[in-house]
Design a protein around this motif. Structure first.
Motif, PDB file in Angstrom:
ATOM      1  N   VAL A 142      14.747  -8.091   3.733  1.00 51.34           N
ATOM      2  CA  VAL A 142      13.384  -7.673   3.405  1.00 51.34           C
ATOM      3  C   VAL A 142      12.415  -8.106   4.494  1.00 51.34           C
ATOM      4  CG1 VAL A 142      11.446  -8.029   1.802  1.00 51.34           C
ATOM      5  CG2 VAL A 142      13.766  -7.663   0.919  1.00 51.34           C
ATOM      6  N   MET A 143      11.601  -7.155   4.918  1.00 47.99           N
ATOM      7  CA  MET A 143      10.449  -7.430   5.766  1.00 47.99           C
ATOM      8  C   MET A 143       9.200  -7.129   4.943  1.00 47.99           C
ATOM      9  SD  MET A 143       9.393  -5.534   9.323  1.00 47.99           S
ATOM     10  CE  MET A 143       7.998  -6.088  10.301  1.00 47.99           C
ATOM     11  N   LEU A 144       8.186  -7.954   5.060  1.00 50.34           N
ATOM     12  CA  LEU A 144       6.902  -7.669   4.419  1.00 50.34           C
ATOM     13  C   LEU A 144       5.928  -7.229   5.500  1.00 50.34           C
ATOM     14  CD1 LEU A 144       6.333 -10.481   1.771  1.00 50.34           C
ATOM     15  CD2 LEU A 144       6.583  -8.039   1.337  1.00 50.34           C
ATOM     16  N   GLY A 145       5.401  -6.016   5.349  1.00 49.13           N
ATOM     17  CA  GLY A 145       4.470  -5.472   6.318  1.00 49.13           C
ATOM     18  C   GLY A 145       3.128  -5.173   5.689  1.00 49.13           C
ATOM     19  N   CYS A 146       2.218  -4.639   6.489  1.00 49.68           N
ATOM     20  CA  CYS A 146       0.869  -4.404   6.010  1.00 49.68           C
ATOM     21  C   CYS A 146       0.206  -3.300   6.822  1.00 49.68           C
ATOM     22  CB  CYS A 146       0.031  -5.681   6.107  1.00 49.68           C
ATOM     23  SG  CYS A 146      -0.265  -6.239   7.811  1.00 49.68           S
ATOM     24  N   LEU A 147      -0.946  -2.880   6.347  1.00 49.90           N
ATOM     25  CA  LEU A 147      -1.869  -2.067   7.122  1.00 49.90           C
ATOM     26  C   LEU A 147      -2.937  -3.001   7.695  1.00 49.90           C
ATOM     27  CD1 LEU A 147      -2.393   0.938   4.660  1.00 49.90           C
ATOM     28  CD2 LEU A 147      -0.615   0.643   6.397  1.00 49.90           C
ATOM     29  N   VAL A 148      -3.795  -2.468   8.556  1.00 52.88           N
ATOM     30  CA  VAL A 148      -4.958  -3.242   8.987  1.00 52.88           C
ATOM     31  C   VAL A 148      -5.914  -3.300   7.804  1.00 52.88           C
ATOM     32  CG1 VAL A 148      -6.930  -3.330  10.536  1.00 52.88           C
ATOM     33  CG2 VAL A 148      -4.696  -2.603  11.409  1.00 52.88           C
ATOM     34  N   ALA A 164       0.821  -1.211   0.000  1.00 52.25           N
ATOM     35  CA  ALA A 164       0.000   0.000   0.000  1.00 52.25           C
ATOM     36  C   ALA A 164       0.852   1.257   0.000  1.00 52.25           C
ATOM     37  CB  ALA A 164      -0.923   0.006   1.213  1.00 52.25           C
ATOM     38  N   LYS A 165       2.111   1.115   0.355  1.00 51.87           N
ATOM     39  CA  LYS A 165       3.022   2.247   0.426  1.00 51.87           C
ATOM     40  C   LYS A 165       3.796   2.431  -0.871  1.00 51.87           C
ATOM     41  CE  LYS A 165       6.568   1.531   3.074  1.00 51.87           C
ATOM     42  NZ  LYS A 165       7.378   1.235   4.266  1.00 51.87           N
ATOM     43  N   CYS A 166       4.049   1.304  -1.587  1.00 52.65           N
ATOM     44  CA  CYS A 166       4.879   1.392  -2.789  1.00 52.65           C
ATOM     45  C   CYS A 166       4.089   1.305  -4.083  1.00 52.65           C
ATOM     46  CB  CYS A 166       5.965   0.319  -2.767  1.00 52.65           C
ATOM     47  SG  CYS A 166       5.369  -1.381  -2.987  1.00 52.65           S
ATOM     48  N   GLY A 167       2.840   0.782  -4.037  1.00 53.35           N
ATOM     49  CA  GLY A 167       2.035   0.748  -5.252  1.00 53.35           C
ATOM     50  C   GLY A 167       1.729  -0.632  -5.798  1.00 53.35           C
ATOM     51  N   GLY A 168       1.965  -1.694  -5.002  1.00 55.48           N
ATOM     52  CA  GLY A 168       1.509  -2.999  -5.443  1.00 55.48           C
ATOM     53  C   GLY A 168       2.595  -4.017  -5.703  1.00 55.48           C
ATOM     54  N   ILE A 169       2.189  -5.144  -6.291  1.00 52.97           N
ATOM     55  CA  ILE A 169       3.057  -6.295  -6.483  1.00 52.97           C
ATOM     56  C   ILE A 169       4.231  -5.969  -7.393  1.00 52.97           C
ATOM     57  CG2 ILE A 169       3.157  -8.622  -7.476  1.00 52.97           C
ATOM     58  CD1 ILE A 169       0.205  -8.950  -6.556  1.00 52.97           C
ATOM     59  N   ARG A 170       3.986  -5.328  -8.515  1.00 52.78           N
ATOM     60  CA  ARG A 170       5.085  -5.039  -9.448  1.00 52.78           C
ATOM     61  C   ARG A 170       6.116  -4.136  -8.807  1.00 52.78           C
ATOM     62  NH1 ARG A 170       3.586  -3.040 -15.184  1.00 52.78           N
ATOM     63  NH2 ARG A 170       5.735  -3.679 -15.553  1.00 52.78           N
ATOM     64  N   ALA A 171       5.660  -3.087  -8.137  1.00 56.59           N
ATOM     65  CA  ALA A 171       6.601  -2.174  -7.487  1.00 56.59           C
ATOM     66  C   ALA A 171       7.346  -2.883  -6.369  1.00 56.59           C
ATOM     67  CB  ALA A 171       5.859  -0.951  -6.948  1.00 56.59           C
ATOM     68  N   ALA A 172       6.647  -3.726  -5.622  1.00 57.21           N
ATOM     69  CA  ALA A 172       7.278  -4.430  -4.508  1.00 57.21           C
ATOM     70  C   ALA A 172       8.351  -5.399  -4.986  1.00 57.21           C
ATOM     71  CB  ALA A 172       6.222  -5.176  -3.694  1.00 57.21           C
ATOM     72  N   THR A 173       8.112  -6.094  -6.089  1.00 53.67           N
ATOM     73  CA  THR A 173       9.125  -7.022  -6.584  1.00 53.67           C
ATOM     74  C   THR A 173      10.376  -6.273  -7.029  1.00 53.67           C
ATOM     75  OG1 THR A 173       8.049  -7.020  -8.773  1.00 53.67           O
ATOM     76  CG2 THR A 173       7.473  -8.794  -7.273  1.00 53.67           C
ATOM     77  N   ARG A 174      10.212  -5.086  -7.571  1.00 55.42           N
ATOM     78  CA  ARG A 174      11.390  -4.280  -7.934  1.00 55.42           C
ATOM     79  C   ARG A 174      12.149  -3.836  -6.682  1.00 55.42           C
ATOM     80  NH1 ARG A 174       7.720  -1.958 -11.635  1.00 55.42           N
ATOM     81  NH2 ARG A 174       7.535  -0.090 -10.337  1.00 55.42           N
ATOM     82  N   ILE A 175      11.404  -3.447  -5.645  1.00 58.08           N
ATOM     83  CA  ILE A 175      12.048  -3.033  -4.393  1.00 58.08           C
ATOM     84  C   ILE A 175      12.796  -4.209  -3.773  1.00 58.08           C
ATOM     85  CG2 ILE A 175      11.621  -2.260  -2.030  1.00 58.08           C
ATOM     86  CD1 ILE A 175       9.323  -0.583  -3.123  1.00 58.08           C
ATOM     87  N   VAL A 176      12.176  -5.381  -3.781  1.00 60.58           N
ATOM     88  CA  VAL A 176      12.830  -6.569  -3.226  1.00 60.58           C
ATOM     89  C   VAL A 176      14.139  -6.847  -3.953  1.00 60.58           C
ATOM     90  CG1 VAL A 176      12.658  -9.077  -3.058  1.00 60.58           C
ATOM     91  CG2 VAL A 176      10.743  -7.645  -2.316  1.00 60.58           C
ATOM     92  N   ILE A 206      -4.386  -8.380   2.350  1.00 57.82           N
ATOM     93  CA  ILE A 206      -3.157  -9.050   2.755  1.00 57.82           C
ATOM     94  C   ILE A 206      -2.627  -9.964   1.660  1.00 57.82           C
ATOM     95  CG2 ILE A 206      -2.197 -10.746   4.367  1.00 57.82           C
ATOM     96  CD1 ILE A 206      -2.595  -8.062   5.654  1.00 57.82           C
ATOM     97  N   ALA A 207      -3.518 -10.588   0.901  1.00 54.25           N
ATOM     98  CA  ALA A 207      -3.138 -11.652  -0.032  1.00 54.25           C
ATOM     99  C   ALA A 207      -2.031 -11.270  -1.017  1.00 54.25           C
ATOM    100  CB  ALA A 207      -4.376 -12.133  -0.783  1.00 54.25           C
TER     101      ALA A 207
END
Length: 352
Positions: free
Chosen positions: A278-284, A256-268, A290-291
């Protein structure tokens, strides 16, 4: 391609207090993309800290309806989504990104992690958050969680009871892995003193101990404690990573902070290139929210995906986690389904 959305409330089992706020509920917006008789879903939640409310979500989605309708297929939409949604809040982009990946996975008959080439997540232990409560209450909560099967606990910090709170949690859950999260609530000097005082309780990691915006202060703390320091608010996008390399041990990736799966895989990928864990976090959020992150859990050293577990009534199902372990179903797409055929309370007036 057809874009629709609907809103519904998410109520927590009990209020969650952190160093900067207390929350007992928030609104969620289910985003749905339909193509060729198949529908994929994603979710965005309101967040005062991120400046995201219902009005802004509705406005941004409304502005995308006609543009998305012009796409011939979801693969083309996925390719263009970052440019198409320029100016939208990352949480809105992440919900659309989740929906298009869910749709593509359903159409291809594959779970999302396989679709994007991520490692098989398998059974994933998740942290569960113990809020900023009195030490006795924290200890009672930790005891219940340990008895339920949770082997990872994340303890909120940022007040005068931090040491006593962690001591109570450790006493109640002697074998648990303990993560610490002050949400930027310490000064650098306080951080070093508190972490020194907490050394005997075997804290495995501390997340964003000082306010965001000064990586030099994060680095100053990290250089003075053996506890790995992980950047959260200071690690929003891929562009933040070069200045964090060598300053901290890892980064918290929140979709939710970076813009989704594609952005997250680039960050990883970038984080690993810079030697950052790498830590994977979430909002409530619900299981639907969460999925998407769970499909990337194979990349993570620390997994903190308990947002759906904090809810009084999760409208989606399919992830598990109530015994401390998330178990993806392996079904096509994100692998979650509505808990009820009737979606329940919600604001259907925002559907398009």
């Amino acid at each position: 391609m057809r874009l629709r959305w609907r809103a519904y409330p998410l109520v927590l089992r009990e209020p969650l207090r952190i160093s900067r706020s207390t929350m007992d509920r928030r609104d969620a917006v289910q985003v749905s993309l339909a193509h060729a008789g198949v529908t994929g879903h994603g979710e965005v939640v309101t967040s005062r800290f991120l400046g995201l409310d219902r009005a802004r979500i509705d406005t941004e989605l409304t502005g995308l309806v006609d543009r998305i309708a012009g796409y011939p297929d979801p693969a083309a939409l996925r390719a263009d989504l970052p440019a198409l949604a320029t100016g939208c809040q990352p949480g809105v982009v992440a919900a659309l990104d989740a929906a298009v990946h869910d749709l593509l996975g359903r159409l291809a008959g594959q779970p999302v992690h396989r679709l994007v080439g991520a490692p098989e997540p398998g059974a994933v232990p998740t942290a569960y958050t113990v809020g900023l409560v009195a030490p006795a209450a924290a200890g009672m909560a930790a005891g219940r969680l340990a008895a339920a099967g949770f082997g990872v606990l994340k303890v909120k910090a940022g007040d005068d009871h931090d040491v006593a709170r962690v001591a109570a949690v450790r006493a109640a859950a002697p074998d648990a892995r303990l993560l610490l999260d002050p949400n930027g609530g310490w000064t650098p000097e306080q951080a070093v003193r508190r972490l020194d005082a907490l050394a005997r309780y075997r804290v495995e990691m501390v997340e964003q101990p000082v306010p965001a915006g000064r990586v030099d202060r994060l680095a100053w703390v990290a250089a003075r404690t053996p506890v790995p320091v992980v950047a959260d608010e200071d690690a929003a996008t891929e562009a933040d990573l070069p200045r964090l390399a060598g300053a901290v041990a890892g980064v918290n990736v929140k979709l939710a902070k970076c813009g989704g799966i594609r952005a997250a895989t680039r960050i990883v990928a970038a984080a690993r290139g810079h030697g950052l864990a790498v830590m994977l976090g979430c909002l409530v959020t619900s299981s639907l929210g969460i999925a998407p992150a769970l499909h990337l859990a194979g990349y993570a050293r620390w997994v903190d995906l308990d947002g759906h577990l904090l809810l009084a009534d999760d409208p989606w199902t399919g992830l598990g986690g109530h015994d401390g372990t998330l178990r993806p179903t392996g079904t096509p797409g994100l692998g979650v389904t509505p808990r009820r055929a009737d979606p329940g309370p919600g604001d259907a007036g925002v559907a398009r």
